[in-house]
Enzyme design. Structure first.
Site, PDB file in Angstrom:
ATOM      1  CD  GLU A  33     -10.148   3.984   0.754  1.00 19.17           C
ATOM      2  OE1 GLU A  33      -9.911   5.293   0.414  1.00 19.17           O
ATOM      3  OE2 GLU A  33      -9.101   3.276  -0.033  1.00 19.17           O
TER       4      GLU A  33
ATOM      5  CE  LYS B  93      -4.289  -1.989   0.309  1.00 18.46           C
ATOM      6  NZ  LYS B  93      -5.260  -1.724  -0.745  1.00 18.46           N
TER       7      LYS B  93
ATOM      8  CB  SER C  30      -0.213  -8.004  -1.195  1.00 20.90           C
ATOM      9  OG  SER C  30      -1.261  -8.645  -0.291  1.00 20.90           O
TER      10      SER C  30
END
Ligand SMILES: Cc1ncc(COP(=O)(O)O)c(C=O)c1O
Lengths: 399, 253
Positions: A113, A91, A378
């Site tokens: 969010e 991210k 990830s």
């Protein structure tokens, strides 16, 4: 015919995408579009982005050949170690890019969010780095199941606002963030996946594409060839998948596998397998595949993994899955949990629950000897310890 | 003839179809008509209304739980058609309409005598490119939303296109039910009134009482009250509330 993976002028990938937004958001979105178009080509922007990815995030992330998985499946299985990035997931690649953009646009307040809290942490981190104010919306249910990340965001100086509407998960956190943006149009909305109105899907994919750029270079070093046979990634909204697939879309011999959360089973009524259960519709400003009832009300999804618990997928994935370029594969909660324990015990790597879905696909594939497979790992599993421990206690004997 | 054009300032009320009960709508329409409301906006409930504050969100959730959907709504409208003569406008997010089918939606709307449709998350540009032809075929007017920050050229274009309807001016950058500073926006409202030419201009979002409504009447052709009326429904005070709003109309008219 080749599937285009770049959107047209109005932001459509084939028939999916666009900007289905109220007039209230038109100007903020137009300003964002203009800024992104300009700065993505700007040498000083690119330099600063690359420098931060290297020195602050720790890129390139390693491409690690898993001994255990390679032995077990008699193939060459590589893990792209996004879990080793600063803050523990992919991210941060996107938040670095967008925060630099927000800075250049003169913004002072950042909205985000978050589902698993990884995007929230990554946003709070870059806000601390750049001295911008950070407000994160998070579903009440997710606050409970990903509490360590809530504490991290607060320590980083962010305000975390619980989303109490609907299913109290990622969809509702996104609604609340967009409503807040409507009420505060001068703030910058830093979206965390390849979802939302144009230009977000294109922009987030652009910043995440560093993952597949590195894979090509690293695979060439490791194997002498830049192309693997398969690339596998989990899909919530689809940002880590978009990043891992991006440079391979035009290499049609590479199979791209998008792994969706099937919850307690695709047809159990508790699932988030959007590409199977979904149909065309508009969610969060984008025309895409989404889970909805026959009246067009959005269905509340279910996954044990907060990051995959979303009723839509990014329009790029809707387009490439429908055109056949990307293959979608569902994985249940239990399958993901088993894969997480297997990697932990045999490789010494505790994956995020989201990433565990990608790992679990290996068992479902017919793998040729010596095949080269890249799995995008990830994120790391620290945030999921509570869920893992509950499962561990419940299934003690069978582990 | 444009059904939204009158000499006097106008009052419009927004209600969520199916709130508080599945079958509340027919009686509500009668009540509003009896109280001299000039036109009525009927909200199609949606699970994820992005431009709405908590009150409309909750009324929508309740309406969905009650079983409201477009099929039920059109049935109720067909039954009340002969009694209701004030113009009706449908307001709803794009997804439920998309699932129902655009053609089918427009056909039903035109059978029910609907005078305009507001779809807040269908931008005018996409409407023009993909749906305008069908709206025209069924003679249903697409009502555009604008804000004080919309560009002049855009305001001109949409008001030209909406000559049989009206232009919906969102009072300020805010979700429905927010606190609005009407005074600081009045001079922009006045400019917009000029830009709209012959097309009526109504102000909505955040009009809560007769004072706010009087602010809407200053420069615009009328005001639209939503959240505050839904709250009055919840409290059972809709008659009194309408009476106070009508007083403004009479004074200004
Ligand atoms: C580790 C990890 N992987 C994957 C995801 C899913 O997001 P996306 O599909 O955008 O990659 C998340 C989201 O929170 C995450 O934290």
């Amino acid at each position: 015919m080749k599937t285009s993976y770049k959107p047209d002028k109005l932001g459509f990938y084939g028939e999916y995408g666009g900007a289905f937004i109220p007039e209230l958001l038109k100007i903020p979105v137009q300003e964002l579009s203009a800024a992104f178009s300009y700065f993505k080509e700007d040498p000083s922007f690119i330099l600063e982005f690359e420098q931060l990815l290297k020195d602050y995030v720790g890129r390139p992330s390693p491409l690690y050949k898993s001994t255990h998985l390679s032995n077990r499946f008699q193939a060459n299985i590589y893990l792209k170690r996004e879990d080793l990035n600063h803050t523990g997931s992919h991210k941060i690649n996107n938040t670095i890019g967008q925060i630099l953009l927000a800075k250049r646009m003169g913004k002072t307040t950042i909205l985000a969010e978050t589902g698993a809290g990884q995007h929230g942490v990554a946003t709070a981190t870059v806000c601390a780095l750049t001295g911008l104010k950070c407000v994160v919306f998070m579903g009440e249910k997710d606050i409970e199941r990903q509490y360590p990340n809530v504490q991290r965001m607060r320590m980083l100086g962010a305000t975390v606002i619980p989303a109490t509407s609907g299913s109290k998960t990622l969809k509702d956190a996104t609604n609340e963030a967009i409503r807040h943006w409507i009420n505060h149009p001068d703030s910058y909305y830093l979206i965390g996946s390849v979802v939302g109105p144009h230009p977000y899907p294109e922009m987030v994919a652009h910043f995440q594409s560093v993952i597949s750029k590195e894979i090509k270079v690293q695979l060439t070093h490791a194997t002498g060839k830049e192309l693997p046979h398969r690339v596998i990634a989990c899909v919530g909204g689809g940002s880590n998948a978009a990043g891992a697939f991006y440079e391979f879309y035009e290499d049609e011999e590479v199979e791209l596998i998008a792994v969706e959360a099937a919850g307690e089973g695709v047809y159990s009524g508790l699932s988030a397998a959007t590409s199977i259960l979904g149909s065309d519709g508009v969610i969060h400003g984008s025309l895409t595949l989404l889970m909805q009832d026959r009246d067009g009300q959005i269905i509340e999804p279910h996954s044990i993994s907060a990051g995959l618990d979303y009723p839509g997928i990014g329009p790029l994935h809707a387009h490439t899955i429908r055109s056949g370029r990307t293959k979608a594969c569902p994985i249940t909660d239990d399958e993901a949990l088993r894969a997480a324990f297997e990697l932990s015990r045999n490789e010494g790597v505790i994956p995020a629950l989201e990433s565990a879905h990608a790992l679990a696909v290996l068992e479902k594939l017919t793998i040729q000897p010596n095949e080269v497979i890249v799995i995008n790992l990830s994120g790391r599993g620290d945030k999921d310890m509570q869920t893992y421990l509950e499962y561990f206690t419940k299934n003690h004997e069978s582990i | 003839m444009n059904p939204f054009k009158k000499q006097d300032k106008q009052l419009s009320i927004f209600i969520t179809a199916g709130y508080p009960e599945l079958n509340s709508l027919p009686e509500q329409l009668n009540l509003l008509q009896r109280n001299g409301v000039d036109f009525i906006e009927i909200g199609i409930p949606f699970s994820d209304p992005l431009a709405d504050g908590p009150v409309i969100q909750q009324s929508s959730q309740q309406a969905i739980r009650n079983g409201m959907n477009l099929e039920v709504l059109f049935e109720q409208l067909k039954e009340t058609k002969s009694n209701i003569h004030v113009p009706l406008v449908l307001m709803g997010y794009f997804n439920p309409i998309l699932q129902f089918g655009i053609q089918r939606f427009l056909k039903e709307a035109s059978v029910c005598g609907i005078k305009g449709v507001i779809i807040p998350d269908l931008p005018f540009e996409i409407y023009m490119r993909s749906y305008q032809e069908e709206f025209q075929k069924y003679d249903v007017t697409f009502i555009p939303l604008i804000t004080p920050k919309s560009e002049d050229s855009f305001i001109k274009m949409v008001s030209e296109n909406s000559r049989n309807g009206f232009v919906y001016l969102v009072s300020q950058h805010a979700t429905t039910g927010s606190d609005i500073q009407f005074i600081s926006n009045q001079s922009r409202y006045a400019d917009i009134r000029v830009l709209c030419g012959e097309t009526p201009l109504f102000l909505g979002f955040g009009i809560r009482n007769n004072r706010d409504l009087a602010s809407a009447y200053l420069e615009c052709d009328g005001g639209i009250v939503g959240t505050a009326f839904l709250q009055a429904i919840t409290e059972g005070t809709e008659n009194e509330f309408l009476k106070t709003l009508r007083e403004v109309t009479l004074q200004e008219g």
